[in-house]
Design a protein around this motif. Structure first.
Motif, PDB file in Angstrom:
ATOM      1  N   VAL A 261      62.850  -1.003  34.163  1.00 32.64           N
ATOM      2  CA  VAL A 261      62.428  -0.047  35.191  1.00 32.64           C
ATOM      3  C   VAL A 261      61.768   1.181  34.549  1.00 32.64           C
ATOM      4  CG1 VAL A 261      64.784   0.869  35.375  1.00 32.64           C
ATOM      5  CG2 VAL A 261      63.181   1.226  37.254  1.00 32.64           C
ATOM      6  N   VAL A 262      62.203   1.520  33.350  1.00 31.19           N
ATOM      7  CA  VAL A 262      61.477   2.472  32.488  1.00 31.19           C
ATOM      8  C   VAL A 262      61.396   1.840  31.095  1.00 31.19           C
ATOM      9  CG1 VAL A 262      61.960   4.659  33.634  1.00 31.19           C
ATOM     10  CG2 VAL A 262      63.674   3.679  32.089  1.00 31.19           C
ATOM     11  N   HIS A 263      60.499   2.318  30.272  1.00 31.81           N
ATOM     12  CA  HIS A 263      60.317   1.783  28.909  1.00 31.81           C
ATOM     13  C   HIS A 263      59.910   0.306  28.925  1.00 31.81           C
ATOM     14  CE1 HIS A 263      62.070   5.321  26.793  1.00 31.81           C
ATOM     15  NE2 HIS A 263      62.734   5.457  27.915  1.00 31.81           N
TER      16      HIS A 263
ATOM     17  N   TYR B 196      72.783   1.746  31.831  1.00 28.16           N
ATOM     18  CA  TYR B 196      72.201   0.710  30.969  1.00 28.16           C
ATOM     19  C   TYR B 196      72.835  -0.662  31.179  1.00 28.16           C
ATOM     20  CZ  TYR B 196      69.440   4.304  28.788  1.00 28.16           C
ATOM     21  OH  TYR B 196      68.530   5.296  28.588  1.00 28.16           O
TER      22      TYR B 196
ATOM     23  N   VAL C 185      68.794  12.770  21.000  1.00 30.76           N
ATOM     24  CA  VAL C 185      68.686  13.729  22.104  1.00 30.76           C
ATOM     25  C   VAL C 185      70.039  14.352  22.465  1.00 30.76           C
ATOM     26  CG1 VAL C 185      67.905  14.190  24.460  1.00 30.76           C
ATOM     27  CG2 VAL C 185      66.632  12.570  23.028  1.00 30.76           C
TER      28      VAL C 185
ATOM     29  N   ARG D 260      63.500  -1.021  18.825  1.00 28.07           N
ATOM     30  CA  ARG D 260      62.426  -1.191  19.818  1.00 28.07           C
ATOM     31  C   ARG D 260      61.828   0.168  20.159  1.00 28.07           C
ATOM     32  NH1 ARG D 260      61.660  -1.310  25.469  1.00 28.07           N
ATOM     33  NH2 ARG D 260      60.060  -2.779  26.148  1.00 28.07           N
TER      34      ARG D 260
ATOM     35  N   ASN E 111      64.615   8.950  21.791  1.00 28.66           N
ATOM     36  CA  ASN E 111      63.185   9.142  22.049  1.00 28.66           C
ATOM     37  C   ASN E 111      62.534   9.822  20.854  1.00 28.66           C
ATOM     38  OD1 ASN E 111      63.076   8.041  24.637  1.00 28.66           O
ATOM     39  ND2 ASN E 111      63.416   9.994  25.655  1.00 28.66           N
TER      40      ASN E 111
ATOM     41  N   VAL F 203      70.071   5.063  21.372  1.00 27.99           N
ATOM     42  CA  VAL F 203      68.935   4.839  22.273  1.00 27.99           C
ATOM     43  C   VAL F 203      68.238   6.177  22.501  1.00 27.99           C
ATOM     44  CG1 VAL F 203      68.214   3.655  24.374  1.00 27.99           C
ATOM     45  CG2 VAL F 203      70.417   3.107  23.348  1.00 27.99           C
TER      46      VAL F 203
ATOM     47  N   ALA G 158      64.693   3.085  20.081  1.00 27.56           N
ATOM     48  CA  ALA G 158      66.043   2.555  20.291  1.00 27.56           C
ATOM     49  C   ALA G 158      66.435   1.673  19.115  1.00 27.56           C
ATOM     50  CB  ALA G 158      66.089   1.749  21.582  1.00 27.56           C
TER      51      ALA G 158
ATOM     52  N   ARG H  75      73.968   8.017  31.852  1.00 26.71           N
ATOM     53  CA  ARG H  75      73.352   6.909  31.108  1.00 26.71           C
ATOM     54  C   ARG H  75      74.392   5.840  30.791  1.00 26.71           C
ATOM     55  NH1 ARG H  75      70.127   8.678  25.936  1.00 26.71           N
ATOM     56  NH2 ARG H  75      69.197   6.620  26.163  1.00 26.71           N
TER      57      ARG H  75
ATOM     58  N   PHE I 235      69.747  -2.623  25.135  1.00 25.01           N
ATOM     59  CA  PHE I 235      70.354  -1.439  24.514  1.00 25.01           C
ATOM     60  C   PHE I 235      71.260  -0.728  25.514  1.00 25.01           C
ATOM     61  CE2 PHE I 235      66.479  -2.079  22.021  1.00 25.01           C
ATOM     62  CZ  PHE I 235      66.959  -1.958  20.736  1.00 25.01           C
TER      63      PHE I 235
ATOM     64  N   SER J 267      58.924   2.257  22.549  1.00 25.49           N
ATOM     65  CA  SER J 267      58.404   2.007  23.900  1.00 25.49           C
ATOM     66  C   SER J 267      57.716   3.230  24.463  1.00 25.49           C
ATOM     67  CB  SER J 267      59.569   1.606  24.812  1.00 25.49           C
ATOM     68  OG  SER J 267      60.649   2.510  24.665  1.00 25.49           O
TER      69      SER J 267
ATOM     70  N   VAL K 167      66.295  -7.955  24.334  1.00 31.51           N
ATOM     71  CA  VAL K 167      67.269  -7.058  23.715  1.00 31.51           C
ATOM     72  C   VAL K 167      67.755  -6.059  24.765  1.00 31.51           C
ATOM     73  CG1 VAL K 167      65.580  -5.368  22.820  1.00 31.51           C
ATOM     74  CG2 VAL K 167      67.795  -5.641  21.692  1.00 31.51           C
TER      75      VAL K 167
HETATM   76 FE1  HDD Z   1      66.936   5.655  29.322  1.00 28.30          FE
HETATM   77  C1  HDD Z   1      65.801   2.514  28.889  1.00 28.30           C
HETATM   78  C2  HDD Z   1      65.908   6.487  26.141  1.00 28.30           C
HETATM   79  C3  HDD Z   1      67.751   8.955  29.885  1.00 28.30           C
HETATM   80  C4  HDD Z   1      68.271   4.800  32.284  1.00 28.30           C
HETATM   81  N1  HDD Z   1      66.024   4.682  27.820  1.00 28.30           N
HETATM   82  C5  HDD Z   1      65.633   3.383  27.837  1.00 28.30           C
HETATM   83  C6  HDD Z   1      65.022   3.044  26.594  1.00 28.30           C
HETATM   84  C7  HDD Z   1      65.047   4.175  25.820  1.00 28.30           C
HETATM   85  C8  HDD Z   1      65.680   5.213  26.592  1.00 28.30           C
HETATM   86  C9  HDD Z   1      64.510   4.317  24.416  1.00 28.30           C
HETATM   87  C10 HDD Z   1      64.436   1.694  26.238  1.00 28.30           C
HETATM   88  C11 HDD Z   1      65.410   0.841  25.501  1.00 28.30           C
HETATM   89  C12 HDD Z   1      64.749  -0.456  25.098  1.00 28.30           C
HETATM   90  O1  HDD Z   1      63.855  -0.409  24.238  1.00 28.30           O
HETATM   91  O2  HDD Z   1      65.130  -1.482  25.648  1.00 28.30           O
HETATM   92  N2  HDD Z   1      66.781   7.388  28.264  1.00 28.30           N
HETATM   93  C13 HDD Z   1      66.427   7.502  26.943  1.00 28.30           C
HETATM   94  C14 HDD Z   1      66.693   8.836  26.481  1.00 28.30           C
HETATM   95  C15 HDD Z   1      67.188   9.527  27.548  1.00 28.30           C
HETATM   96  C16 HDD Z   1      67.265   8.627  28.657  1.00 28.30           C
HETATM   97  C17 HDD Z   1      66.452   9.327  25.075  1.00 28.30           C
HETATM   98  C18 HDD Z   1      67.639  10.954  27.632  1.00 28.30           C
HETATM   99  C19 HDD Z   1      68.129  11.610  26.652  1.00 28.30           C
HETATM  100  N3  HDD Z   1      67.807   6.693  30.823  1.00 28.30           N
HETATM  101  C20 HDD Z   1      68.099   8.041  30.858  1.00 28.30           C
HETATM  102  C21 HDD Z   1      68.843   8.359  32.042  1.00 28.30           C
HETATM  103  C22 HDD Z   1      69.012   7.164  32.736  1.00 28.30           C
HETATM  104  C23 HDD Z   1      68.346   6.140  31.943  1.00 28.30           C
HETATM  105  C24 HDD Z   1      69.347   9.737  32.414  1.00 28.30           C
HETATM  106  C25 HDD Z   1      69.710   6.880  34.027  1.00 28.30           C
HETATM  107  C26 HDD Z   1      70.576   7.626  34.603  1.00 28.30           C
HETATM  108  N4  HDD Z   1      66.961   3.961  30.436  1.00 28.30           N
HETATM  109  C27 HDD Z   1      67.627   3.823  31.599  1.00 28.30           C
HETATM  110  C28 HDD Z   1      67.653   2.395  32.108  1.00 28.30           C
HETATM  111  C29 HDD Z   1      66.839   1.651  31.002  1.00 28.30           C
HETATM  112  C30 HDD Z   1      66.491   2.771  30.044  1.00 28.30           C
HETATM  113  C31 HDD Z   1      67.200   2.228  33.502  1.00 28.30           C
HETATM  114  C32 HDD Z   1      65.669   0.792  31.443  1.00 28.30           C
HETATM  115  C33 HDD Z   1      65.751  -0.474  30.677  1.00 28.30           C
HETATM  116  C34 HDD Z   1      67.037  -0.425  30.024  1.00 28.30           C
HETATM  117  O3  HDD Z   1      67.666   0.745  30.312  1.00 28.30           O
HETATM  118  O4  HDD Z   1      67.519  -1.301  29.332  1.00 28.30           O
HETATM  119  O5  HDD Z   1      68.964   1.941  32.174  1.00 28.30           O
END
Ligand code: HDD
Length: 686
Positions: free
Chosen positions: A77-79, A366, A225, A116, A152, A150, A137, A362, A342, A118, A340
């Protein structure tokens, strides 16, 4: 190194050994169905008569098409747009005093990892070089289970509380009514979110900076972060922030170049990572922590649990303790990179969480997202996600269960299986959550200590060099200039006046709104560590395009190329046609790319050699186009004695970063120095 079933050489480690049992090499084998039935015809479906109806009985047709129909899974949904590689983490020095994590105890310990990278906003098929935050990640396959960091490539985040994450992402993604724009924050809803949620100010400064147009994955920082905890054997904890520092320094594209690369080579960054690893130029990062003692939690003028804040490195230095090396590409992108999973909640004993409200949300998201993305709760059994150590519990069943848990018992406590699988004490390696004392009333509110949104945004601005400041202004002007609502454009400059009045005023004029009347916050401090100008500069692995035709001076050019290659520079010969070209003194050189298949934006520097060609006018026009673009992107340009007429025919002018060969000059080495510097911001490009 060893050869595996696919015939390629692999760097062997415990994860690689584990993956080896799942690798299948189809080369030279007979084609079968998934039931292993040998197939006699893969060309024509089974029909009643050669022009007649196709028969249901065609088991191969049905299986082949059904499998194809189900080949796609939901993108993240993101990345969604990402690329990954295998490697290892090597510990330089023991972190025993701070953490009991097994992989951080004995210097020299190597842990297999999978990383990974992204982009956040774009779809899976979007371009690499858009303006965005980049994900970084890492999965450490430790002997105590998987640890995921995980992070940035920017050390702060847009929001302070995870409850706002869906809003942030809805705002930055393409607008829902017309699904435009793809992979871009330059639109109304994103900037409406920014002005309506001013905690985003600091992160938006990073997003408008050169950090958001990283040149490639190998030259960007990584940050955990959040504030995490390291906990040692005695139970003593430190607050920590994690940092990855690239050995090649932190470098960026220029915006015009980034946009053009998106068209010329949307895979620019994944190609760079793939090629670097294939060539043995293994990317490396050093791993470090900033640490704050528990008793010092309240000693700072920001809240250390607030993810919109950095800990300035000059105040809390980064202590380096290990190195990450990426040394093997994946065998199959879907099986590994796409599958994969994370999760910041994957920790090992000695690494723990804090009350950062963004982190806490978070920890839920995930695992939840993997359930839909990977189709059920058994994704930990997918080879890339499997820990390298055994795992045992009473979880059972679910879609695509692969392991066969034998025995009668799947509950705890039990007597029939001697109460196993058994829990472990902390001494036995059991994960025991840090016993933080917590008290307070149930409340939905922002802590007072989280309310300063502008001081660090200003600190970031103060820390930028002149060119970096100009790039930030340009980025705002581009992004806000794409916002249709004049009201939102006005509110952006009214908000960012709190960072810098001059900056906001220039933007206001450029985007056609009133000059802001507010005042900037009175922060005068700066943090030199934030400026990319203070990074590492090396010529290693930078690519020079040598623009050349027949009739070049072989001894001169080959000597220069040798000097470049000895300095670690990658040389690509670019000419009008593929094949070979011949020098006036009878040397032959193979051509790597043509003017058509390459582009100036794909090189870090140019070496203008020239020569002659069947179509002189086209040859000159191709070369001058390459020079003009590279000049405009502030890149180094070396000019051979035969290249000067092309240089003169271009718009480029002699000056910073232009190195002209002459009998007296130490051309090769001067050019190498210029290549290492990468950009010449003082160049007058207009
Ligand atoms: Fe996230 C993916 C990093 C806040 C919910 N996030 C995702 C990935 C990275 C980050 C690198 C890709 C992992 C991959 O390569 O599979 N996200 C961050 C960082 C954050 C952050 C550094 C703040 C410090 N994320 C964040 C919040 C939420 C999410 C606050 C939800 C409340 N993020 C997700 C997710 C994803 C994700 C929806 C999408 C795909 C996945 O997890 O596996 O759960």
């Amino acid at each position: 190194m060893k050869k595996s079933s696919d015939g390629l050489e692999h760097r062997e480690n415990s994860k690689d050994k584990q993956l080896e049992q799942y690798r299948v090499n189809n080369y030279g084998e007979k084609m079968t169905t998934n039931q292993a039935l040998k197939i006699s015809n893969d060309e024509f479906s089974l029909k009643a008569g050669v022009r007649g109806p196709t028969l249901m009985e065609d088991l191969h047709l049905r299986e082949k098409i059904t499998h194809f129909d189900h080949e796609r899974i939901p993108e993240r949904v993101v990345h969604a747009r990402g690329y990954a590689a295998h490697g290892e983490f090597e510990l330089y020095k023991s972190m025993k005093d701070y953490t009991k994590a097994g992989f951080l105890q004995v210097p020299g310990t190597k842990t297999p990892i999978f990383t990974r990278f992204s982009n956040v906003a774009g779809s899976k098929g979007s371009a690499d070089t858009v303006r965005d935050v980049k994900g970084f990640a890492i999965k450490f396959y430790t002997e105590e289970g998987n640890y995921d960091l995980v992070g940035n490539n920017m050390p702060v985040f847009f929001i302070q509380d995870a409850i706002k994450f869906p809003d942030l992402i809805h705002a930055v993604k393409p607008e829902p009514h017309n699904e435009i724009p793809q992979a871009s924050s330059a639109h109304d809803t994103f900037w409406d979110f920014v002005v309506s949620n001013q905690e985003s100010a600091h992160m938006v400064m990073w997003l408008m900076s050169d950090r958001a147009i990283a040149k490639n994955f190998r030259v960007m920082d990584g940050f955990g972060v959040h504030t995490f905890r390291l906990v040692n054997e005695e139970g003593i904890a430190h607050f920590v922030k994690f940092h990855w520092k690239p050995k090649l320094g932190v470098h960026s594209l220029v915006w015009d170049e980034a946009q053009k690369i998106s068209g010329k080579d949307p895979d620019f960054q994944r190609r760079d990572l793939w090629d670097s690893i294939e060539k043995g130029h293994f990317p490396e990062w050093e791993f470090g922590v900033q640490m704050i003692k528990e008793k010092d939690e309240f000693m700072f003028d920001f809240d250390i649990l607030d993810a919109t804040k950095i800990w300035p490195e000059e105040t809390v230095p980064v202590q380096i303790f290990g190195k990450l090396t990426l040394n093997k590409n994946v065998d199959n992108v879907f099986a590994e990179t796409e599958q994969v999973a994370f999760h910041p909640g994957n920790v090992v004993p000695g690494i723990d969480f804090t009350n950062d409200p963004l982190l806490q949300g978070r920890l839920f998201s995930y695992l939840d997202t993997q359930l839909i993305r990977l189709g059920g709760p058994n994704f930990a059994e997918i080879p890339i996600n499997r820990p390298v150590c055994p795992f045992h519990n009473n979880q059972r069943d679910g879609y695509s269960r692969q392991r066969i848990d034998v025995g009668q018992v799947s509950y705890h406590n039990n007597t029939l299986a001697n109460n196993t699988p058994a829990t472990s004490t902390a001494a036995e390696g059991g994960y025991v959550h840090y016993a933080e004392k917590v008290e307070g009333k149930v409340i939905q509110a922002r802590s007072e200590s989280f309310k300063d949104h502008f001081s660090q945004a200003r600190l970031f601005w103060n820390s930028m060099s002149g060119p970096e400041k100009q790039h930030i202004i340009n980025a705002f002007t581009f992004e806000v200039g794409k916002v249709n609502s004049k009201d939102i454009r006005q509110r952006v400059v009214d908000m960012f006046v709190e960072v810098d009045k001059e900056m906001a005023t220039i933007i206001a004029v450029d985007v056609g709104v009133n000059r802001p009347s507010g005042e900037q916050v009175p922060v005068t401090a700066s943090s030199p560590a934030l400026s990319q100008e203070n990074t590492i500069y090396t010529p290693q692995t930078l690519t020079v395009g040598v623009l050349v035709g027949n009739g070049f001076k072989g001894t001169e050019v080959l000597a220069t190329i040798r000097t470049l290659m000895n300095a670690g520079v990658i040389v690509k010969i670019v000419s009008g046609k593929l094949g070979t070209i011949r020098s006036s003194d009878n040397y032959q050189v193979a051509v790597d790319e043509t003017f058509l298949t390459s582009a100036p934006v794909l090189f870090d520097a140019l070496y203008i050699v020239g020569g002659n060609s069947e179509n002189e006018a086209k040859f000159e026009s191709d070369i001058t186009y390459f020079i003009n673009e590279s000049f405009k992107h502030y890149k180094p340009i070396g000019v051979a004695t035969t290249g000067q007429r092309f240089f003169k025919a271009s718009n480029a002018k002699e000056g910073p970063g232009i190195v002209i060969d002459s009998p007296k000059s130490d051309f090769g080495n001067t050019f190498v120095k210029a290549i290492a510097k990468q950009r010449f911001w003082t160049r007058d490009i207009y």
